[in-house]
Design a protein around this motif. Structure first.
Motif, PDB file in Angstrom:
ATOM      1  N   MET A 177       0.900  -1.393   0.161  1.00 32.16           N
ATOM      2  CA  MET A 177       0.144   0.118   0.025  1.00 32.16           C
ATOM      3  C   MET A 177       1.016   1.159  -0.109  1.00 32.16           C
ATOM      4  SD  MET A 177      -1.295  -0.100   3.931  1.00 32.16           S
ATOM      5  CE  MET A 177      -1.649  -1.822   3.872  1.00 32.16           C
ATOM      6  N   GLU A 178       0.219   2.587  -0.291  1.00 30.02           N
ATOM      7  CA  GLU A 178       1.088   3.811  -0.409  1.00 30.02           C
ATOM      8  C   GLU A 178       0.728   4.656   0.556  1.00 30.02           C
ATOM      9  OE1 GLU A 178       1.779   4.868  -4.916  1.00 30.02           O
ATOM     10  OE2 GLU A 178       0.667   6.550  -3.890  1.00 30.02           O
ATOM     11  N   LEU A 179       1.571   5.070   1.209  1.00 22.73           N
ATOM     12  CA  LEU A 179       1.564   5.862   2.499  1.00 22.73           C
ATOM     13  C   LEU A 179       2.242   7.443   2.233  1.00 22.73           C
ATOM     14  CD1 LEU A 179       2.486   3.592   5.579  1.00 22.73           C
ATOM     15  CD2 LEU A 179       0.140   4.002   4.458  1.00 22.73           C
TER      16      LEU A 179
ATOM     17  N   LYS B 256       6.388  12.407   1.842  1.00 29.73           N
ATOM     18  CA  LYS B 256       7.081  11.690   1.222  1.00 29.73           C
ATOM     19  C   LYS B 256       6.120  10.561   0.795  1.00 29.73           C
ATOM     20  CE  LYS B 256      11.444  11.404   2.738  1.00 29.73           C
ATOM     21  NZ  LYS B 256      12.675  10.783   3.033  1.00 29.73           N
ATOM     22  N   THR B 257       6.096   9.901  -0.138  1.00 27.60           N
ATOM     23  CA  THR B 257       5.348   8.548  -0.638  1.00 27.60           C
ATOM     24  C   THR B 257       6.059   7.415  -0.446  1.00 27.60           C
ATOM     25  OG1 THR B 257       4.050  10.044  -2.308  1.00 27.60           O
ATOM     26  CG2 THR B 257       3.888   7.609  -2.208  1.00 27.60           C
ATOM     27  N   TYR B 258       5.577   6.554   0.473  1.00 32.29           N
ATOM     28  CA  TYR B 258       6.310   5.387   0.506  1.00 32.29           C
ATOM     29  C   TYR B 258       5.470   4.210   0.202  1.00 32.29           C
ATOM     30  CZ  TYR B 258       9.190   7.825   4.041  1.00 32.29           C
ATOM     31  OH  TYR B 258      10.220   8.663   4.567  1.00 32.29           O
ATOM     32  N   GLU B 259       6.080   3.323  -0.384  1.00 32.69           N
ATOM     33  CA  GLU B 259       5.473   2.127  -0.666  1.00 32.69           C
ATOM     34  C   GLU B 259       5.751   0.899   0.307  1.00 32.69           C
ATOM     35  OE1 GLU B 259       3.203   1.703  -3.287  1.00 32.69           O
ATOM     36  OE2 GLU B 259       2.915  -0.415  -2.537  1.00 32.69           O
ATOM     37  N   VAL B 260       4.893   0.248   0.981  1.00 29.83           N
ATOM     38  CA  VAL B 260       5.064  -0.582   2.264  1.00 29.83           C
ATOM     39  C   VAL B 260       4.220  -1.797   1.796  1.00 29.83           C
ATOM     40  CG1 VAL B 260       5.599   1.138   3.941  1.00 29.83           C
ATOM     41  CG2 VAL B 260       3.316   0.390   3.834  1.00 29.83           C
ATOM     42  N   GLU B 261       4.750  -2.804   2.344  1.00 34.39           N
ATOM     43  CA  GLU B 261       4.316  -4.106   2.289  1.00 34.39           C
ATOM     44  C   GLU B 261       3.616  -4.435   3.567  1.00 34.39           C
ATOM     45  OE1 GLU B 261       5.237  -7.991   0.464  1.00 34.39           O
ATOM     46  OE2 GLU B 261       6.092  -6.397  -0.706  1.00 34.39           O
ATOM     47  N   ALA B 262       2.260  -4.422   4.136  1.00 38.57           N
ATOM     48  CA  ALA B 262       2.064  -4.576   5.601  1.00 38.57           C
ATOM     49  C   ALA B 262       0.524  -5.133   5.422  1.00 38.57           C
ATOM     50  CB  ALA B 262       2.279  -3.463   6.422  1.00 38.57           C
ATOM     51  N   ASP B 263       0.344  -6.056   6.305  1.00 36.99           N
ATOM     52  CA  ASP B 263      -1.095  -6.365   6.532  1.00 36.99           C
ATOM     53  C   ASP B 263      -1.955  -5.093   7.035  1.00 36.99           C
ATOM     54  OD1 ASP B 263      -0.468  -9.038   6.126  1.00 36.99           O
ATOM     55  OD2 ASP B 263      -0.480  -9.423   8.153  1.00 36.99           O
TER      56      ASP B 263
ATOM     57  N   PRO C 191      -4.616   1.144  12.874  1.00 40.95           N
ATOM     58  CA  PRO C 191      -4.497   0.198  11.604  1.00 40.95           C
ATOM     59  C   PRO C 191      -3.855   0.883  10.684  1.00 40.95           C
ATOM     60  CG  PRO C 191      -6.582  -0.327  12.553  1.00 40.95           C
ATOM     61  CD  PRO C 191      -6.110   1.346  13.234  1.00 40.95           C
ATOM     62  N   VAL C 192      -2.959   0.633   9.760  1.00 37.75           N
ATOM     63  CA  VAL C 192      -2.220   1.251   8.932  1.00 37.75           C
ATOM     64  C   VAL C 192      -3.213   1.375   7.570  1.00 37.75           C
ATOM     65  CG1 VAL C 192      -1.113  -0.956   7.715  1.00 37.75           C
ATOM     66  CG2 VAL C 192      -0.016   1.355   7.427  1.00 37.75           C
ATOM     67  N   ALA C 193      -4.037   0.592   7.395  1.00 45.27           N
ATOM     68  CA  ALA C 193      -4.943   0.850   6.197  1.00 45.27           C
ATOM     69  C   ALA C 193      -5.657   1.765   6.336  1.00 45.27           C
ATOM     70  CB  ALA C 193      -5.968  -0.490   6.165  1.00 45.27           C
ATOM     71  N   GLY C 194      -5.980   2.270   7.750  1.00 44.35           N
ATOM     72  CA  GLY C 194      -6.959   3.497   7.736  1.00 44.35           C
ATOM     73  C   GLY C 194      -6.072   4.786   7.680  1.00 44.35           C
TER      74      GLY C 194
ATOM     75  N   ASP D 230       9.527  -0.723   9.411  1.00 38.68           N
ATOM     76  CA  ASP D 230       9.489  -0.698   7.907  1.00 38.68           C
ATOM     77  C   ASP D 230      10.346   0.531   7.470  1.00 38.68           C
ATOM     78  OD1 ASP D 230       8.282  -3.008   8.330  1.00 38.68           O
ATOM     79  OD2 ASP D 230       6.414  -2.398   7.550  1.00 38.68           O
ATOM     80  N   LEU D 231      10.108   1.623   8.051  1.00 43.24           N
ATOM     81  CA  LEU D 231      10.755   2.890   7.554  1.00 43.24           C
ATOM     82  C   LEU D 231      11.748   3.423   8.281  1.00 43.24           C
ATOM     83  CD1 LEU D 231       7.042   4.412   6.443  1.00 43.24           C
ATOM     84  CD2 LEU D 231       8.652   2.991   5.102  1.00 43.24           C
ATOM     85  N   GLY D 232      12.058   2.840   9.333  1.00 46.11           N
ATOM     86  CA  GLY D 232      13.231   3.508  10.298  1.00 46.11           C
ATOM     87  C   GLY D 232      12.934   4.808  10.730  1.00 46.11           C
ATOM     88  N   LEU D 233      11.922   5.419  10.918  1.00 47.58           N
ATOM     89  CA  LEU D 233      11.595   6.587  11.516  1.00 47.58           C
ATOM     90  C   LEU D 233      11.359   6.453  13.037  1.00 47.58           C
ATOM     91  CD1 LEU D 233       9.163   7.788   8.873  1.00 47.58           C
ATOM     92  CD2 LEU D 233      11.737   8.390   9.303  1.00 47.58           C
TER      93      LEU D 233
END
Lengths: 448, 152
Positions: free
Chosen positions: B1-3, B8-15, B60-63, B27-30
């Motif tokens: 999904m795109e966050l 900045k735009t990040y492409e992450v793979e997460a449930d 939830p990240v999807a939100g 995942d992003l190290g922040l």
């Protein structure tokens, strides 16, 4: 003269009394008939054992007959009754301490009629009034599973704490005669196969009514099928309010679709609610393992049960509410600081992960037990498909006083169109005492 | 999904149900956003989503897909955030510092919505926990900011 006439009369009276006593003694200790009397149960083919394992899932046997960390089905769960504590028994095939010596007919009498070998009556904490509706095929499969699919475990049963004479079991036979079903589920010809399958699971193995149907004075479920209006109409039990499973708009499934019922039982959550309280165990151990067809059948059947607008009250409608404008209300203030991160300032929760409080049954039912209990004690871990969930309701027992919990719940039960009504600090205090694991009178469990 | 995080735009793979906090930190190290209690109780994980403070451990990240997330790393790119950090330095608020990124996020969100909050509004909004007990310093810093005008 008078004396001898008296003796004669007494003699004539004693005779029917003796006969009645004899009949009663026979009735309360008799072995109920089982269709399996003459059946040799030697053939345990693997398909039958695995079919039986599925029936055990439908029936959620593990909920009571296993303890966390204990051997599967070796018993031990303590259940409080008004008379004293009783313990679930060892149902592994161990010959000495379990049910290894049971014939198929013995097993059938215990599961469907609540009668152990020797005529001893089981307490109806074992939901045999529901299991009575199991089909012969399912009982045979269940027996095969318990004999061949379960590891024998040597573990003696614990005696009950119920004192004499209340611990006599024979009066239960009379209770059974009045309140327990005694024939397997019979399909209704005017309904289709899916509806009948749903009715069978809900009334029989699923024993949904054990929690969701209100009980009468004798602790009997007021209805065992859809012919009775109280069936699955919601009930207060063990410090939780098990909501209505009928089409009630506020306190039942009126706003749920069949697909949402399936989603709830399969994944533990949907856009209306997340499992909590005793339902967490039913989900963790039972409903998530049901086949999609069976879940669809349950959804179909439950949605066929009409609601009762008179009992249910004014239909809930969402009303926007500016919580920020109410910060001088202590309940609203607690809500903003403690609850809103998950449940939202708008009360709508977050997708299906965090449940909405706007329109929640716990905020619409006049019984406030579930709202208080979940706030005091939090939710248990939901384990779906082997993975624990990411989010849990924390326990506020140590953080909020009775008054603060009463205030925040009164706010929640009056906001966003909710109309469950205010909660008093005394009700919180009472439930706090009963659900304190360290208290002398904790609610353990009455029924499941 | 795109966050969208910190412009900045990040492409992450997460449930879908993964907490935003794990994505940000692991995942992003922040790692400026901290893990405290994991139960939305302490506020150490506070971040801004579309300018409002949320607790990333229970989000939830999807939100947050399609929304703008701001973490402590980029707070000084925001004019209000920049003033908050300056006040924090001025008042030497931090002691051990673990909760302070969350405190700064909470203060920034408050001042964005209510530029001149009353003391009662400050107390109502600044509810993140601090085990060093820097509450008085936090209150003083936000109180100062409340009296300032933006750009002053």
């Amino acid at each position: 003269m008078t004396h001898s006439r008296f003796a004669r009369t007494a003699g004539w009276l004693a005779l029917p009394c003796l006969v009645a006593a004899g009949l009663l003694a026979w009735y309360v200790t008799r072995d109920p008939a089982s269709p399996f009397e003459a059946e040799q149960a030697a053939r345990f083919d693997p398909a039958l054992v695995s079919r039986g394992e599925y029936v055990a899932r439908l029936s959620d046997c593990v909920a009571c007959h296993s303890l966390p960390g204990g051997k599967p089905f070796a018993g031990g769960l303590e259940m409080a009754t008004p008379l004293g504590a009783i313990h679930a028994t060892n149902v592994t095939p161990d010959r000495d301490t379990g049910i290894g010596h049971y014939s198929l007919a013995d097993f059938d009498r215990a599961v469907r009629h609540g009668v152990a070998p020797g005529g001893r009556r089981l307490y109806p904490a074992m939901p045999y009034p529901s299991y009575a509706k199991l089909s012969d095929d399912d009982v045979r499969a269940l027996y095969a599973f318990f004999m061949k699919g379960v590891q024998p475990a040597q573990q003696a049963n614990l005696a009950s704490d119920i004192p004499w004479p209340l611990n006599m079991r024979w009066p239960i036979a009379l209770w059974n005669g009045l309140f327990a079903a005694n024939t397997p589920y019979a399909a209704k010809p005017d309904q289709d196969a899916q509806w009948n399958r749903g009715a069978y699971i809900v009334q029989g193995p699923g024993h949904c009514g054990s929690c969701h149907t209100p009980r009468g004075l004798a602790f009997n479920e007021k209805a065992l099928d859809e012919s009775g209006k109280p069936f699955l109409a919601g009930a207060l039990l063990d410090g939780w309010y098990a909501p209505s499973l009928r089409a009630d708009h506020n306190t039942g499934l009126g706003r749920w679709s069949e697909a949402e019922i399936v989603q709830f039982l399969k994944t533990g959550r949907n856009r209306h609610a997340v499992v909590y309280g005793s339902m967490t165990e039913a989900f963790n151990n039972s409903t998530q393992f049901m086949s999609d067809d069976d879940l669809a059948a349950i959804g179909r059947y439950l949605k066929s049960l009409p609601g009762d607008p008179q009992r249910d009250g004014t239909p809930w409608q969402y009303q926007a509410e500016s919580v920020a404008a109410k910060l001088d209300n202590p309940g609203a203030h607690t809500y903003v600081t403690r609850c809103a991160s998950c449940h939202g300032l708008d009360g709508k929760g977050q997708a299906e992960w965090m449940p909405p409080l706007a329109g929640a049954t716990s905020a619409l039912a006049k019984e406030s037990a579930s709202a208080i209990n979940i706030t005091l004690n939090g939710s248990q871990r939901i384990v779906a498909a082997g993975l624990p969930d990411a989010y849990r309701m924390p326990a506020f027992r140590e953080q909020l006083s009775d008054r603060e919990i009463a205030e925040v719940l009164s706010f929640v039960r009056g906001a966003w169109g909710n109309h469950g009504g205010a909660v008093g600090a005394q009700a919180v205090g009472t439930l706090r005492g009963h659900t304190d694991p360290a208290s002398s009178s904790p609610i353990v469990l009455h029924m499941r | 999904m795109e966050l969208r995080i910190n412009q900045k735009t990040y492409e992450v793979e997460a449930d879908a149900d993964t907490p935003l906090l794990w994505v940000i930190r692991d995942d992003l190290g922040l790692t400026g956003t901290k893990y405290g209690c994991g139960l939305a109780q302490c506020g150490a994980c506070s971040v801004l989503v579309d300018g409002s403070v949320v607790r990333a451990c229970v989000t939830p990240v999807a939100g947050v897909v399609g929304r703008e997330v701001t973490t402590i790393e980029a707070i000084e790119a925001d004019s209000v955030g920049k003033r908050v950090v300056a006040a924090w330095v001025e008042h030497q608020v931090a002691q051990c510092g673990y909760c302070q990124s969350g405190q700064v996020m909470a203060a920034t969100a408050l001042l964005k919505h209510t530029p001149n909050p009353s003391d009662a509004q400050i107390d109502a909004a600044m509810v993140n926990l601090c085990r060093c007990g820097t509450y008085n310093a936090i209150h003083a810093a936000v109180h100062d900011l409340a009296a300032q005008q933006e750009g002053a």
